[in-house]
Design a protein around this motif. Structure first.
Motif, PDB file in Angstrom:
ATOM      1  N   THR A   1      21.364  -9.819 -11.642  1.00 44.56           N
ATOM      2  CA  THR A   1      22.399 -11.101 -11.678  1.00 44.56           C
ATOM      3  C   THR A   1      22.998 -12.130 -10.546  1.00 44.56           C
TER       4      THR A   1
ATOM      5  N   ARG B   1      17.317 -14.810  -4.940  1.00 48.90           N
ATOM      6  CA  ARG B   1      17.671 -13.441  -4.891  1.00 48.90           C
ATOM      7  C   ARG B   1      16.289 -12.148  -3.735  1.00 48.90           C
TER       8      ARG B   1
ATOM      9  N   ASP C   1      27.620 -17.057 -13.652  1.00 53.23           N
ATOM     10  CA  ASP C   1      26.253 -16.006 -13.850  1.00 53.23           C
ATOM     11  C   ASP C   1      25.922 -16.075 -14.245  1.00 53.23           C
TER      12      ASP C   1
ATOM     13  N   VAL D   1      21.272 -14.406 -15.707  1.00 53.77           N
ATOM     14  CA  VAL D   1      20.871 -13.086 -14.999  1.00 53.77           C
ATOM     15  C   VAL D   1      19.046 -13.290 -15.912  1.00 53.77           C
TER      16      VAL D   1
ATOM     17  N   GLN E   1      20.520  -8.371  -4.698  1.00 52.83           N
ATOM     18  CA  GLN E   1      21.148  -9.067  -4.655  1.00 52.83           C
ATOM     19  C   GLN E   1      20.743 -10.570  -5.000  1.00 52.83           C
TER      20      GLN E   1
ATOM     21  N   ARG F   1      24.872 -13.699  -8.958  1.00 47.27           N
ATOM     22  CA  ARG F   1      26.794 -13.787  -9.001  1.00 47.27           C
ATOM     23  C   ARG F   1      26.493 -15.683  -7.959  1.00 47.27           C
TER      24      ARG F   1
END
Length: 296
Positions: A48, A24, A41, A43, A33, A50
């Motif tokens: 999120t 993160r 992906d 959460v 991000q 990716r």
């Protein structure tokens, strides 16, 4: 020894783990991000993470002391992850990074492995590698004032007192020609002596780089206008007609503060502090020799 969440410990004890890593990143502009080395992906905590960004990390090694351990994370430069323009703009300089161990079958089951900041970033051939520095790296940085011959205030701040909004220290101009990614020819600065904006700051107000600011390395006179050399490449290529404002710079020397800005009372350095020459002082007949003076 670190205590693991019960759910994560149970997953580890099961013998068949479903674990991956997630990063993160909180950029300097506040954008958050998430990236993961999993194939889909995830959460976690509203962010999120990716997949498919080809982001991966190196060995997560810790060591005693304040040195950089060499841990990195990197991947491909692409619109879905980190763009080269955003890296060039400095959005990731000093960005906060949290490294998670995540159970991809239940992303709520996770463990924060490490927290740090982004240090040196290298990019080449469409890829990047970012050095991760631990939180203890802050203890390895200077804090407070440093006794030195030069001024430690920034031109125009409260300690300096110079008004950078004054016409003598500020100008509005436009790009006439681009002579390289860091070099431009400007119109509108003819009334200012060369060097006025060296070590100053330029802020673009129109064009693809509107809103971007960067320090000026040098200001010189050219055959058909002023030549400005920048310290950092703008995110997007400059173009003739791009407007900008530029403010004066200062080399932090006492003589500059005295002669150019008439601001001696606010000088925040120690120009008469003995320098290294004092250690080498020797007896010299007549005038001259090492007297310990600091150049003004």
């Amino acid at each position: 020894m670190r205590a693991l969440p019960l759910a994560l410990q149970s997953a580890l004890d099961s013998g068949a783990t479903t674990l991956c890593h997630g990063w993160r990143v909180t950029r300097r502009d506040g954008r958050v991000q998430g990236f993961t080395d999993h194939d889909r992906d995830l959460v976690l905590a509203g962010v999120t993470f990716r997949a498919g960004t080809i982001v991966a990390g190196s060995e997560n090694a810790l060591a005693q002391g304040l040195g950089v351990t060499g841990m990195e994370f990197g991947g491909a430069l692409c619109d879905a992850a980190l763009t080269e323009d955003d890296l060039a703009a400095g959005y990731y300089d000093g960005a906060a990074v949290d490294l998670f161990l995540i159970d991809w079958s239940d992303p709520a089951v996770s463990l924060l492995l490490r927290r740090g900041t982004i240090g040196e970033v290298r990019r080449a051939d469409g890829a990047f590698a970012a050095e991760l520095r631990s939180l203890s790296d802050a203890l390895n940085q200077s804090r407070g004032r440093v006794f030195a011959g030069g001024c430690d205030a920034d031109l125009g701040d409260a300690r300096c007192g110079i008004d950078l909004a004054a016409p003598a220290h500020r100008a509005t101009a436009a790009v006439v020609a681009v002579e390289g990614p860091l070099r431009l020819l400007a119109a509108g600065l003819d009334g200012f002596a060369p060097g006025t904006f060296s070590e100053g700051r330029i802020s673009f107000t129109s064009g693809a780089d509107a809103g971007f600011s960067v320090e000026v390395k040098s200001h010189a006179a050219g055959p058909s206008g002023a030549v400005l050399q920048l310290w950092q490449r703008p995110p997007s290529p400059l173009a003739p007609g791009d407007a900008f404002t530029v403010t004066a710079g200062c080399d932090k020397r006492f003589s500059t503060c005295r002669d150019r800005f008439a601001n001696t009372a606010n000088f925040r350095g120690f120009p008469h502090m003995p320098g290294n020459d004092l250690v080498l002082a020797i007896a010299v007949p007549g005038e001259g020799g090492h007297d310990g003076a600091v150049p003004s």
